[in-house]
Design a protein around this motif. Structure first.
Motif, short mmCIF file in Angstrom:
data_model
loop_
_atom_site.label_atom_id
_atom_site.label_comp_id
_atom_site.label_asym_id
_atom_site.label_seq_id
_atom_site.Cartn_x
_atom_site.Cartn_y
_atom_site.Cartn_z
N LYS A 293 0.84 -1.21 0.00
CA LYS A 293 0.00 0.00 0.00
C LYS A 293 0.87 1.25 0.00
O LYS A 293 0.59 2.22 -0.70
N ASN A 294 1.94 1.24 0.80
CA ASN A 294 2.85 2.39 0.82
C ASN A 294 3.43 2.66 -0.56
O ASN A 294 3.53 3.81 -0.99
N ASN A 295 3.82 1.58 -1.26
CA ASN A 295 4.40 1.74 -2.60
C ASN A 295 3.37 2.32 -3.57
O ASN A 295 3.69 3.16 -4.41
N ASN A 296 2.13 1.84 -3.45
CA ASN A 296 1.07 2.36 -4.33
C ASN A 296 0.83 3.84 -4.07
O ASN A 296 0.66 4.63 -5.01
N ILE A 297 0.81 4.22 -2.76
CA ILE A 297 0.63 5.63 -2.41
C ILE A 297 1.80 6.46 -2.94
O ILE A 297 1.61 7.56 -3.49
N SER A 298 3.01 5.92 -2.81
CA SER A 298 4.21 6.63 -3.30
C SER A 298 4.13 6.85 -4.80
O SER A 298 4.53 7.91 -5.31
N GLN A 299 3.64 5.86 -5.52
CA GLN A 299 3.50 6.00 -6.98
C GLN A 299 2.51 7.10 -7.32
O GLN A 299 2.72 7.87 -8.26
N VAL A 300 1.40 7.18 -6.51
CA VAL A 300 0.40 8.24 -6.76
C VAL A 300 1.00 9.60 -6.47
O VAL A 300 0.84 10.56 -7.25
N ILE A 301 1.72 9.69 -5.34
CA ILE A 301 2.33 10.98 -4.96
C ILE A 301 3.37 11.41 -6.00
O ILE A 301 3.50 12.61 -6.30
N VAL A 537 -1.62 15.68 -1.41
CA VAL A 537 -0.40 14.90 -1.19
C VAL A 537 -0.17 14.68 0.31
O VAL A 537 0.19 13.58 0.75
N SER A 538 -0.38 15.74 1.09
CA SER A 538 -0.19 15.62 2.54
C SER A 538 -1.13 14.59 3.14
O SER A 538 -0.75 13.79 4.02
N ASP A 539 -2.35 14.57 2.66
CA ASP A 539 -3.33 13.59 3.14
C ASP A 539 -2.86 12.17 2.79
O ASP A 539 -2.96 11.25 3.60
N LEU A 540 -2.35 12.00 1.57
CA LEU A 540 -1.87 10.68 1.14
C LEU A 540 -0.68 10.22 1.99
O LEU A 540 -0.59 9.06 2.40
N GLU A 541 0.24 11.15 2.24
CA GLU A 541 1.43 10.79 3.03
C GLU A 541 1.05 10.35 4.44
O GLU A 541 1.70 9.48 5.04
N SER A 542 -0.01 10.94 4.96
CA SER A 542 -0.43 10.58 6.33
C SER A 542 -1.01 9.18 6.41
O SER A 542 -1.14 8.61 7.50
N ARG A 543 -1.36 8.61 5.24
CA ARG A 543 -1.96 7.26 5.24
C ARG A 543 -0.89 6.16 5.17
O ARG A 543 -1.22 4.97 5.27
N MET A 544 0.37 6.51 4.97
CA MET A 544 1.44 5.51 4.87
C MET A 544 1.78 4.97 6.25
O MET A 544 1.79 5.71 7.24
N GLN A 545 2.10 3.63 6.32
CA GLN A 545 2.36 2.96 7.60
C GLN A 545 3.83 2.56 7.70
O GLN A 545 4.51 2.34 6.69
N ASN A 546 4.29 2.44 8.94
CA ASN A 546 5.67 2.01 9.17
C ASN A 546 5.80 0.51 8.89
O ASN A 546 4.91 -0.28 9.24
N THR A 547 6.92 0.10 8.23
CA THR A 547 7.18 -1.32 7.92
C THR A 547 8.60 -1.68 8.31
O THR A 547 9.45 -0.80 8.54
N GLU A 548 8.85 -3.02 8.33
CA GLU A 548 10.17 -3.53 8.70
C GLU A 548 11.19 -3.23 7.59
O GLU A 548 10.85 -3.19 6.41
#
Length: 791
Positions: A293-301, A537-548
Motif C-alpha cells: 500500500k505504501n508503494n502504491n501511495i508513493s506511486q500516486v504521490i 499529497v499531505s493527506d496521502l502521506e499521512s496514510r502511509m504505515q511504518n514497515t520492517e
C-alpha cells in the motif's frame, strides 16, 4: 617368382566394335599396335585391362551420369543379344616356359536389368580355363583372389594402373591427386597395406575408446552433483516423511512434485532456498501488504499531475463530453456573430441550423436563407468597383455599429463626438451622425443599380431579421451560466492525461480518503490548483504505515513469491502452514540422500572404468605413434629408392625444359627423428620452388613425366610377376625428340620386358621397330585395321 609372365594371346568377342579376334603377342619383345585412330588400338588395351582387373579405370573414375536411371543397351556389346567375352593367355618365361594360364571374363547383356547396363558397372564373371579355346562354364568360374594369388601380389588393380599401363587419356591421374592422397596411393606399392590396416584398426579402436571415455567423464561430472560429501553425512539419520502437496494442482513448482527425479545438489539447495524464502514471506506477509500500500501511495504521490487531474475532473468527468459539445457550439456561435456584425453574410459560411436550434428562433429559417441566396445572386451581377464600394459601406456600417455599442457600454448615452473613422472632434454627436450619413450617401453614388439593390436588400434584411438575431446571440453568449473557455480548457488539459477517475476513487476509498472532498464542484477554472494538490499529497502521506527494514529491502522478492507461488491468493497464503513447509524441506532432503546413495555407487563404478580406459588409451597412443613413425619412415626409404630412377628417366624422356632437367620427388617430412617421417610428397623441377609440376608443366611434359614415373615404379617395385608394360599412343602428346628419347630408354633399360605400345603414325611404328631390331630385340607390329576389320 622365378618365372616371368608375358601376355601370349588375347581373345576378343563382341566387345565394343569387334566381332571376334585373336591377337598374338607371342615371342615378341615389343609389339607396336599401329593404324589410324578410331580402329581399335585403345580397345585392345581396354580388353586387356578388363580381363586382368575386372574394370576399365578411366570409365570407372569418370561417371557422367549420377542418377539412378537405366540404359536400354549395354555399351560394350556390339551385338546386344550375344555375350561379351574377353580371354587372355599368360605364358611363363623361365624355368617352366611351357606353362600357360588362361583367364577370361564374360557378361551377357540379355540377363542385365536396365540399371545394370550403366557404363561403369563391370559385373563380369571371372573364369580360369585350360586353353584359350575352351568354353566358359559354371565349373570354370573363379574369383579375384585367385587372380591375385596367381600374380602373388595384393591390390593388383591399383598396381596395374600405376606401373603396368599408361593410358592415352588422362594418364596424369596420380599427379592430379593432392599431396596427402598421393601418399596413400603410393603406400600400396610399398607392400605395407597390412600394416596400414592394422594401424587403421588401432586408430578406430582408440576413437571408440576415447568417445567412451568422454561419455564416462560427462557422466562422472554429472553424477558428482548428485552425490553429497560422504564423511559429513555418514552419521545422518533419516526420518520418513509422508508426501504432501502444498500448492494447487495447477501449480508448476518442481519442488512440489512427488517424484523428484535427477535431484542433484544444486537443485536440492535451490528448492530448499526457495522454501526458506516462502517461510520468510509467511512471517512478513502482513508487513508486505502494508508496504505494498505504501508503494502504491508513493506511486500516486510521484505523479502530482494525476492528482491535479482528479481534482479538476473528479466531479465533472461524466459531463465532459456535454461540456465539450457546448464549448464547440459556443465557439461556432461567436464566429457566426462576428460574421453577422461585420455584415459578411455574402462571403462567409454560417450554419443557420445551429443558430436557430440554439436560440429557438421563431423566424422562418428557410425564408431567411432564401433572401440571402437572392442577395448573393444579385451580387454576382455587380461590377468590381461596385463590389468594392459596397464592401466599404458594409465595413463603415459595421464600424458604426461597433462604435455605438462602445458608446452605450461606456456611458449609456451618445455624448462622444469623436469620429470613429479618423478621430476628429465634432461639436456634437448629432453633427457627427449627420456627417457620417452624408459621407455614406456620397459613397453610395458610386454604386451601380444592382449594387444599390444589394445594399438595399442587405439593409432591409438586417433591419427586419438579422439585427434581432445579433442581439439574441450577444445576449446568449453573455449569459454567465454558459461554460467558460478557461474552465473547459483546464478540463480538457487534464482529461488528456487519461486518468481513470473511478479506479482512483476506489483506491482512495480503500486507504480511507474521501476523494470528493478535493473535487472542484464549481463551473469555473481552479485557480488554486497547486495548493489543493499539495493538500491532497499531505493527506496521502499521512496514510502511509511504518514497515520492517527487511520488507522494504526485499519487497520485489516478496512480491514475486506472492504472485508466482501463491498466484496473488490471500486465502492460499493463510492456508499453507510453516510446519507443512518444513515437512516439504525434509521430504526433499530425504529424496536427495536416497538418490545420492545410488549415484555414489554408480560413480565408483565409472571411476574404475575411466582408470582402465585411460590406461588402455595411453598404451594405444604409444603403439599408434610407433606404427605411424615406422610406416612413414618406411615410405621415406622407399621413395628414396624410387627418386633417382624417376629423376633419370624423366630427364631422359623430357630432355631439357625451361626449369631444368628431370623431376624430383620432394618430401614433406618431420625431421625430429634420425630417419625422415613422410607426411606428403610433391613433384618439383630441379630448382628452388615449392610449386608442383602440375601447375607449370604442359600436357606433353606431364605425359612424359607419367611415363617416367610408371617406368621407375616398374623398375623398382614390380614383383607382380607380370613382365609387361603397356603404353597407349604416347605420340599423341609428345614430340619427335621425346619419342626418340623414350624409345632409347625402353630399348636400353627395359629390354627384358614385354612392351606393347600403340601409335597412329606409321613412321613412329617403323622407327621403334627399327631401333629395337638394331639392338637385337624381337619387334613386330599389328595393323589393327587389317587385323580386326579386314578379312
Amino acid at each position: 617368382m622365378s618365372n616371368k609372365l608375358y601376355i601370349n594371346r588375347l581373345y576378343i568377342e563382341n566387345f565394343k566394335t569387334i566381332d571376334k579376334a585373336v591377337i598374338s603377342f607371342e615371342d615378341q619383345d615389343i609389339t607396336v599396335l599401329d593404324g589410324p585412330n578410331g580402329f581399335g588400338k585403345t580397345t585392345i588395351f581396354d580388353s586387356i585391362e578388363l580381363v586382368l582387373t575386372g574394370q576399365i579405370k578411366r570409365i570407372q573414375n569418370f561417371k557422367v551420369a549420377v542418377t539412378a536411371r537405366g540404359y536400354r543397351d549395354y555399351l560394350f556389346a556390339k551385338n546386344q543379344n550375344k555375350p561379351v567375352v574377353v580371354k587372355i593367355e599368360l605364358k611363363s618365361i623361365g624355368e617352366d616356359s611351357s606353362k600357360k594360364r588362361v583367364f577370361a571374363r564374360r557378361i551377357d547383356p540379355t540377363k542385365l536389368r536396365s540399371t545394370g547396363k550403366k557404363p561403369f558397372e563391370f559385373n563380369y564373371e571371372l573364369h580360369e580355363l585350360n586353353t584359350i579355346d575352351d568354353e566358359m562354364t559354371v565349373e570354370t568360374v573363379t574369383n579375384e583372389q585367385e587372380l591375385e594369388k596367381f600374380f602373388k601380389v595384393n591390390d593388383f588393380i591399383d598396381r596395374y594402373s600405376l606401373y603396368h599401363y599408361v593410358e592415352q587419356e588422362d594418364s596424369s591421374h596420380l599427379f592430379k591427386k593432392n599431396e596427402k592422397e598421393r601418399i596413400e596411393v603410393i603406400s600400396k606399392l610399398f607392400n605395407i597395406q597390412k600394416e596400414n590396416e592394422q594401424k587403421e584398426k588401432l586408430d578406430t579402436t582408440r576413437r571408440v575408446l576415447r568417445r567412451k571415455l568422454r561419455d564416462i567423464n560427462k557422466d562422472i561430472e554429472k553424477y558428482k552433483g548428485f552425490v553429497t560429501e560422504k564423511d559429513s553425512d555418514a552419521d545422518r539419520t533419516f526420518t520418513q516423511v509422508e508426501y504432501i502437496k502444498l500448492l494447487p494442482a495447477t501449480s508448476k513448482k518442481p519442488w512440489d512434485s512427488e517424484k523428484l527425479n535427477n535431484l542433484d545438489k544444486v537443485k536440492k539447495d535451490t528448492y530448499i532456498s526457495e522454501l526458506n524464502q516462502i517461510i520468510k514471506f509467511k512471517k512478513y506477509f502482513e508487513d508486505y501488504i502494508k508496504q505494498k500500500k505504501n508503494n502504491n501511495i508513493s506511486q500516486v504521490i510521484a505523479n502530482k499531475g494525476r492528482l491535479s487531474a482528479l481534482i479538476v475532473l473528479g466531479f465533472y468527468n461524466e459531463e465532459f463530453e456535454t461540456f465539450k459539445k457546448e464549448y464547440e457550439t459556443n465557439n461556432n456561435l461567436k464566429r457566426y456573430l462576428k460574421v453577422l456584425e461585420e455584415r459578411s453574410i455574402l462571403t462567409s459560411y454560417i450554419n443557420w441550423d445551429i443558430i436557430f436550434e440554439t436560440l429557438k428562433l421563431k423566424t422562418d429559417k428557410q425564408l431567411l436563407i432564401d433572401r440571402i441566396d437572392h442577395i448573393k445572386s444579385l451580387n454576382k451581377t455587380t461590377n468590381n468597383l461596385s463590389n468594392t464600394v459596397r464592401q466599404l459601406l458594409e465595413a463603415r456600417e459595421s464600424l458604426k455599429n461597433q462604435f455605438n455599442n462602445l458608446i452605450s457600454s461606456k456611458s449609456g448615452s451618445s455624448n462622444d463626438q469623436n469620429c470613429p473613422y479618423c478621430g476628429q472632434d465634432w461639436k456634437s454627436f448629432k453633427e457627427l451622425e449627420e456627417q457620417m450619413e452624408q459621407k455614406t450617401i456620397e459613397i453610395q453614388q458610386n454604386l451601380d443599380q444592382n449594387s444599390n439593390k444589394v445594399v438595399e436588400e442587405i439593409n432591409n434584411l438586417y433591419s427586419a431579421i438579422i439585427k434581432d438575431i445579433i442581439n439574441q446571440l450577444d445576449s446568449y453568449l453573455s449569459d454567465d451560466s454558459r461554460i467558460k473557455d478557461d474552465f473547459f480548457l483546464q478540463l480538457q488539459e487534464y482529461k488528456n492525461l487519461g486518468i481513470d477517475v473511478n479506479k482512483a476513487k476506489l483506491f482512495l476509498d480503500n486507504i480511507g480518503i474521501i476523494s470528493e472532498e478535493y473535487y472542484n464542484k464549481e463551473k469555473k477554472i481552479v485557480s488554486d490548483l497547486e495548493e489543493r494538490t499539495n493538500s491532497f499529497v499531505s493527506d496521502l502521506e499521512s496514510r502511509m504505515q511504518n514497515t520492517e527494514e527487511f520488507t522494504r529491502d526485499n519487497f520485489k522478492l516478496l512480491q514475486e513469491i506472492f504472485i508466482n507461488t501463491f498466484n496473488s491468493d490471500f486465502k492460499l497464503v493463510e492456508k499453507i502452514r510453516v510446519e507443512d513447509i518444513e515437512l516439504k524441506k525434509l521430504y526433499i532432503e530425504n529424496a536427495f540422500y536416497d538418490q545420492s546413495n545410488w549415484f555414489f555407487k554408480e560413480l565408483q563404478k565409472l571411476t574404475i572404468q575411466r582408470k582402465k580406459l585411460d590406461s588402455i588409451c595411453i598404451n594405444l597412443d604409444g603403439i599408434i605413434e610407433i606404427y605411424t613413425k615406422k610406416i612413414n619412415q618406411y615410405r621415406g626409404t622407399m621413395i628414396n629408392d624410387l627418386e633417382i630412377p624417376f629423376f633419370i628417366y624423366s630427364g631422359k624422356i623430357i630432355q631439357n625444359h625451361q626449369r631444368g632437367i628431370g623431376v624430383f620427388i620432394k618430401q614433406e617430412t618431420n625431421n625430429r627423428d634420425e630417419e625422415p617421417e613422410v607426411k606428403a610428397i610433391n613433384f618439383v623441377p630441379p630448382e628452388e620452388t615449392d610449386h608442383d609440376i602440375v601447375h607449370s608443366f604442359s600436357s606433353g611434359q606431364l605425359s612424359a613425366t607419367v611415363l617416367s614415373f610408371t617406368l621407375a615404379l616398374n623398375k623398382v617395385y614390380n614383383q607382380s610377376g607380370l613382365n609387361t608394360i603397356l603404353i597407349d599412343d604416347p605420340a599423341q602428346t609428345m614430340d619427335e625428340i621425346n619419342m626418340a628419347s623414350l624409345v632409347e630408354l625402353l630399348r636400353n633399360d627395359f629390354y627384358d620386358k614385354q612392351i606393347i605400345l600403340s601409335t597412329h603414325e606409321d613412321k613412329i611404328s617403323l622407327y621403334m621397330r627399327y631401333k629395337f631390331s638394331k639392338f637385337g630385340l624381337r619387334a613386330a607390329n599389328i595393323n589393327v585395321k587389317q587385323e580386326l576389320y579386314e578379312y
